[in-house]
Design an enzyme around this catalytic site. Structure first.
Site, PDB file in Angstrom:
ATOM      1  N   HIS A   1       0.814  -1.214   0.000  1.00 24.68           N
ATOM      2  CA  HIS A   1       0.000   0.000   0.000  1.00 24.68           C
ATOM      3  C   HIS A   1       0.850   1.268   0.000  1.00 24.68           C
ATOM      4  O   HIS A   1       0.330   2.361  -0.232  1.00 24.68           O
ATOM      5  CB  HIS A   1      -0.944   0.008   1.200  1.00 24.68           C
TER       6      HIS A   1
ATOM      7  N   ARG B   1       7.388  -5.318   2.768  1.00 26.46           N
ATOM      8  CA  ARG B   1       6.065  -5.894   2.534  1.00 26.46           C
ATOM      9  C   ARG B   1       5.777  -5.830   1.039  1.00 26.46           C
ATOM     10  O   ARG B   1       5.804  -4.756   0.437  1.00 26.46           O
ATOM     11  CB  ARG B   1       4.972  -5.148   3.300  1.00 26.46           C
TER      12      ARG B   1
ATOM     13  N   GLU C   1      -4.994 -11.255   8.507  1.00 29.12           N
ATOM     14  CA  GLU C   1      -5.860 -10.079   8.379  1.00 29.12           C
ATOM     15  C   GLU C   1      -7.232 -10.394   7.798  1.00 29.12           C
ATOM     16  O   GLU C   1      -7.913  -9.496   7.307  1.00 29.12           O
ATOM     17  CB  GLU C   1      -5.154  -9.017   7.529  1.00 29.12           C
TER      18      GLU C   1
ATOM     19  N   ASP D   1      -7.748  -4.512   7.891  1.00 25.72           N
ATOM     20  CA  ASP D   1      -8.435  -5.531   7.100  1.00 25.72           C
ATOM     21  C   ASP D   1      -9.095  -6.575   7.991  1.00 25.72           C
ATOM     22  O   ASP D   1     -10.182  -7.076   7.674  1.00 25.72           O
ATOM     23  CB  ASP D   1      -7.441  -6.209   6.148  1.00 25.72           C
TER      24      ASP D   1
END
Length: 263
Positions: free
Chosen positions: A48, A73, A153, A179
């Site tokens: 993200h 990530r 998540e 999430d």
């Protein structure tokens, strides 16, 4: 010369708890600033956040100059790219949306060398970051040194939690509270609500049972303190964009408060 960044397991040896700096902004100077500020490790967010391969390389290098390990990530399902991050010198990779033991096994296969996995050989930069000149010695320690971290998540991940944690070669889990709150509530974002707090306790206990690293994302300093108190191995303290934005807002408010003060 600065010592090589330690593996994540060394940072939390003997029960020590580590703070993880979360960098979504792509300027590598920010990773360096977070490392110098006292974070124990840095996470570069290429899911993200705004990081790409070039900024990941630069961010890993910047952290290494401070003797701090960097994780990356990757995007959902980008397991081959995860291995590439380790070739760049990352100390570990975080894979989002690991929902089943099969997901975890595919992830491990990509990021661990044989016989545990199927990672291809080509760690020129990683050897430089680790100050290692002996290829055989480097190979012998990498499966234990480079961490494979699965994000928990979703409701599916909670349902399969013990099976995920039982996967050989998976080193730990990182809770994604945003999430997770959406999945558990059926569509409501509430990352600090009761459902998520209960899930966090369950995940922490399961990680402990299985001998895995337990990592938590905390969006505020107060929430981070709560996660540290619970006993998580790694806890984030917000993330760079929010911390910088808050600092700007605080500076402006401070000056305006002084200027607008009567008398």
């Amino acid at each position: 010369m600065t010592a090589a960044p330690p593996p994540l397991s060394q940072l939390v040896a003997d029960g020590r708890q580590a703070l993880l700096g979360w960098a979504e902004l792509a300027d590598p100077m920010i990773a360096g600033m977070m490392a110098r500020a006292g974070f124990d490790a840095i996470l570069l967010d290429a899911q993200h956040g705004f990081h790409n391969e070039a900024t990941v390389v630069a961010g890993i290098t910047e952290a290494a100059l401070c003797g701090k390990p960097a994780l990356v990530r990757v995007a959902v399902g980008a397991y081959p790219l995860a291995a590439r991050m380790l070739d760049y010198g990352a100390a570990g990779v975080v894979a989002p949306m690991i929902n089943t033991a099969e997901d975890a096994s595919r992830f491990v296969t990509e990021v661990k060398y044989p016989p545990l996995g199927g990672r291809s050989w080509g760690p020129t930069r990683a050897m430089q970051i680790q100050r290692q000149t002996d290829p055989q010695a480097f190979l012998a320690e990498q499966n234990a040194r480079c961490a494979a971290i699965a994000m928990i998540e979703t409701r599916s991940a909670m349902d399969n939690l013990d099976a995920i944690l039982a996967v050989e070669g998976l080193d730990g889990v990182l809770i994604g509270p945003g999430d997770l709150s959406i999945g558990l509530s059926g569509g409501r974002l509430d990352p600090v609500g009761t459902q998520v707090s209960q899930a966090i306790a369950t995940i922490l206990q399961a990680a402990r049972r299985n001998g895995k690293l337990a990592c938590a994302f905390a969006g505020t300093q107060e929430r981070a303190a709560d996660m540290v108190a619970l006993g998580f191995d790694f806890t984030t303290v917000g993330y760079d964009a929010k911390l910088i934005g808050d600092a700007f807002g605080s500076a402006v408010a401070s000056v305006r408060g002084r200027v607008d003060r009567p008398g």
